[in-house]
Design a protein around this motif. Structure first.
Motif, short mmCIF file in Angstrom:
data_model
loop_
_atom_site.label_atom_id
_atom_site.label_comp_id
_atom_site.label_asym_id
_atom_site.label_seq_id
_atom_site.Cartn_x
_atom_site.Cartn_y
_atom_site.Cartn_z
N SER A 16 41.74 29.39 32.06
CA SER A 16 40.65 29.98 31.76
C SER A 16 39.68 29.20 32.98
N ALA A 17 40.40 27.89 33.22
CA ALA A 17 39.17 26.94 34.13
C ALA A 17 39.70 27.49 35.44
N GLN A 18 40.84 27.53 35.91
CA GLN A 18 41.03 28.37 37.51
C GLN A 18 40.30 29.86 37.36
N MET A 19 40.40 30.23 36.86
CA MET A 19 39.29 31.52 36.92
C MET A 19 37.62 32.17 36.92
N GLN A 20 37.81 30.47 36.87
CA GLN A 20 36.05 30.24 36.55
C GLN A 20 35.80 29.77 37.94
N GLN A 21 36.71 29.24 38.77
CA GLN A 21 36.81 28.32 40.08
C GLN A 21 36.55 29.24 40.69
N LEU A 22 37.63 30.20 40.42
CA LEU A 22 37.70 31.37 41.41
C LEU A 22 36.66 32.29 41.57
N LEU A 23 35.67 32.95 40.78
CA LEU A 23 34.88 33.59 40.49
C LEU A 23 33.39 32.80 40.67
N THR A 24 33.37 30.88 41.54
CA THR A 24 32.38 30.03 41.16
C THR A 24 32.53 30.61 43.11
N THR A 27 31.39 33.88 43.84
CA THR A 27 29.82 33.95 44.91
C THR A 27 29.41 32.76 45.32
N GLY A 28 29.63 32.06 45.16
CA GLY A 28 29.74 30.93 45.99
C GLY A 28 29.41 30.71 47.49
N ILE A 37 32.04 42.21 41.93
CA ILE A 37 33.41 41.34 41.03
C ILE A 37 33.27 42.79 40.15
N VAL A 38 32.27 42.57 39.77
CA VAL A 38 32.51 43.77 38.11
C VAL A 38 33.13 45.68 38.79
N GLU A 39 32.65 45.66 39.34
CA GLU A 39 33.25 46.96 40.28
C GLU A 39 34.72 46.97 40.44
N TYR A 40 34.66 46.28 41.51
CA TYR A 40 36.22 46.42 41.81
C TYR A 40 37.34 46.07 41.08
N ALA A 41 36.69 45.22 39.51
CA ALA A 41 37.83 44.91 38.58
C ALA A 41 37.96 46.47 37.45
#
Length: 87
Positions: A16-24, A27-28, A37-41
């Motif tokens: 979960s922490a790695q996925m949050q880092q990926l999302l950050t 987006t950042g 990102i949601v549309e691609y998923a």
């Protein structure tokens, strides 16, 4: 669309922490909007559903938050293709 296949054990696992880092990072640093990102998923989930179940109704079960939004996007796309969808 042909996709490479891997054994389940060969797939990299993200915490979960790695996925949050990926999302950050997405987006950042790269400036992707969360909605993109949601549309691609959602699109990828819908394509997988079509490959594994090309006909019949679809039940989408997803958690709250970001996972839920990807599932909801997949449901919307599948319904747009004429599939009966329950969320």
């Amino acid at each position: 669309m042909d996709r490479p296949t891997l054994a389940w054990d060969a797939l990299p696992k993200l915490s979960s922490a790695q996925m949050q880092q990926l999302l950050t990072l997405l987006t950042g640093k790269y400036g992707l909007d969360h909605r993109v990102i949601v549309e691609y998923a959602g699109r990828n989930l819908a394509e997988l559903a079509l490959e594994h179940a090309p006909e019949g109704p679809v039940l989408v079960v997803a958690g709250r938050g970001h996972n839920g939004s990807g599932g909801f996007a997949a449901a919307r796309l599948l319904a747009g293709l004429g599939r009966a969808v329950w969320v």
